[in-house]
Design an enzyme around this catalytic site. Structure first.
Site, PDB file in Angstrom:
ATOM      1  CG  MET A  53      -1.903  -1.222   1.175  1.00  9.17           C
ATOM      2  SD  MET A  53      -2.826  -1.445  -0.363  1.00  9.17           S
ATOM      3  CE  MET A  53      -4.151  -0.289  -0.114  1.00  9.17           C
ATOM      4  NE  ARG A  54       4.066   2.607   3.560  1.00 11.57           N
ATOM      5  CZ  ARG A  54       4.023   3.477   4.550  1.00 11.57           C
ATOM      6  NH1 ARG A  54       4.006   4.768   4.320  1.00 11.57           N
ATOM      7  NH2 ARG A  54       3.961   3.059   5.793  1.00 11.57           N
ATOM      8  CG  ASN A  65      -0.183  -2.476  -7.952  1.00 13.15           C
ATOM      9  OD1 ASN A  65      -0.112  -3.090  -6.882  1.00 13.15           O
ATOM     10  ND2 ASN A  65      -1.042  -1.484  -8.137  1.00 13.15           N
ATOM     11  CG  HIS A  86      -6.133  -0.798  -8.315  1.00 11.95           C
ATOM     12  ND1 HIS A  86      -5.749  -0.117  -7.163  1.00 11.95           N
ATOM     13  CD2 HIS A  86      -7.337  -0.299  -8.666  1.00 11.95           C
ATOM     14  CE1 HIS A  86      -6.685   0.760  -6.850  1.00 11.95           C
ATOM     15  NE2 HIS A  86      -7.661   0.667  -7.738  1.00 11.95           N
TER      16      HIS A  86
HETATM   17  C1  GAR Z   1      -6.068  -6.685  -2.697  1.00 14.01           C
HETATM   18  O1  GAR Z   1      -7.438  -6.511  -2.899  1.00 14.01           O
HETATM   19  C2  GAR Z   1      -5.274  -5.826  -3.663  1.00 14.01           C
HETATM   20  O2  GAR Z   1      -5.879  -5.708  -4.930  1.00 14.01           O
HETATM   21  C3  GAR Z   1      -5.278  -4.509  -2.951  1.00 14.01           C
HETATM   22  O3  GAR Z   1      -5.089  -4.828  -1.584  1.00 14.01           O
HETATM   23  C4  GAR Z   1      -5.630  -6.112  -1.345  1.00 14.01           C
HETATM   24  C5  GAR Z   1      -4.552  -6.950  -0.694  1.00 14.01           C
HETATM   25  O4  GAR Z   1      -5.074  -8.176  -0.281  1.00 14.01           O
HETATM   26  N1  GAR Z   1      -4.240  -3.634  -3.422  1.00 14.01           N
HETATM   27  C6  GAR Z   1      -4.369  -2.309  -3.509  1.00 14.01           C
HETATM   28  O5  GAR Z   1      -5.372  -1.730  -3.136  1.00 14.01           O
HETATM   29  C7  GAR Z   1      -3.182  -1.574  -4.065  1.00 14.01           C
HETATM   30  N2  GAR Z   1      -3.529  -0.228  -4.412  1.00 14.01           N
HETATM   31  P1  GAR Z   1      -4.075  -9.353   0.094  1.00 14.01           P
HETATM   32  O6  GAR Z   1      -3.048  -8.782   1.068  1.00 14.01           O
HETATM   33  O7  GAR Z   1      -4.978 -10.363   0.762  1.00 14.01           O
HETATM   34  O8  GAR Z   1      -3.445  -9.852  -1.170  1.00 14.01           O
END
Ligand code: GAR
Length: 267
Positions: free
Chosen positions: A136-137, A158, A160
């Protein structure tokens, strides 16, 4: 590419995508090995997952860099190879009218954290692909240019939780749900100098029913993510993914350029 590629992952939390990628590496759906997992938070479940699979891990916390800058901005130790004005000119994270002190604080502290990240990552070299799996960075041009040494062959992916370019930011499924969308989705893309921007590699969608809650949307979305990310990584591992710049002319004579990912069909 012959043989297995070496993959590194950065996470911030639970790591269910990380788990999907590790599983796919282990059962042969990805021709790759997960060689490290890095996190910006200690004690997250994703690190436990790495540990369980005997994958080396490390933590680079960003908070102490921010604190140290706040305490003494004039004495903040910057990386020797950090060129502030070049980075500010290249980045797409802040608008040109953003408050300069905020921008400076952001890039100074990020570059210091990213230098540490790079040195950890380099200890696992060679790393063919870096996957952001719920990291998340936003990475800055300082990091990106040092990892993507060939600008024509990006290698930081990445995932998203939205159909980009809709709903970038920290709460893709929440934004999709609150907007009242009838479909949601997820996107895998190469990162560039912006937030959740960069050439799209793959997308998957799912229907949102009137009876669905936000929790339903998140569950449906994650189920798609766990399929999409390994597929995209496998296409990369097989050398099927190419990033190309194309030029288009509209009927009114206007010319625009775009960078697109082309995935070759397997023979
Ligand atoms: C996932 O939904 C991913 O798409 C999102 O965080 C979650 C992580 O879940 N990523 C973002 O929002 C990036 N901007 P996880 O740790 O269970 O894989």
């Amino acid at each position: 590419m012959g043989g297995n590629i070496r993959i590194g992952a950065l996470i911030s939390g639970g790591g269910t995508n990380l788990q999907a990628i590790i599983d796919a590496c282990e059962d042969g759906r990805i021709n790759g090995d997960m060689v490290f997992v890095g996190s910006d938070h200690p004690n997250v479940k994703g690190l436990e997952r790495a540990n369980k699979h005997h994958i080396p891990s490390f933590v680079v916390e960003y908070g102490p860099f921010v604190q140290s800058y706040r305490n003494n901005p004039d004495q903040f130790p910057l990386p020797d190879d950090f060129a502030y004005s070049e980075i500010v000119a290249n980045q797409h994270l802040f608008h040109s009218d953003a408050i300069e002190e905020r921008v400076r604080a952001f890039f100074y502290t990020r570059a210091a954290a990213e230098k540490k990240l790079l040195s950890k990552i380099n200890s696992f070299a060679p790393v063919n692909l870096l996957v952001l799996a719920g990291f998340m960075r936003n990475l800055t041009p300082y990091f990106i240019d040092r990892f993507n040494t060939d600008p024509n062959n990006p290698r930081i992916m990445n995932i998203h939780p939205a159909i980009l370019p809709s709903f970038p930011g920290v709460d893709g499924y929440g934004d999709t749900f609150r907007y009242g969308c009838k479909a949601g989705g997820c996107t895998v893309h190469f990162i560039d100098y912006g937030e959740d921007s960069g050439p799209i590699i793959g997308q998957r969608t799912f229907p949102i029913l009137e009876t669905d809650t936000l929790e339903d949307v998140k569950r449906k979305g994650l189920e798609q993510e766990w399929l999409l990310y390994p597929e995209c990584i496998q296409n990369f591992a097989k050398g099927l993914i190419k990033t190309v710049k194309t030029t288009h002319r509209l009927a009114n004579g206007e010319v625009y350029q775009r960078t697109v990912v082309k995935t070759a069909q397997e023979r």
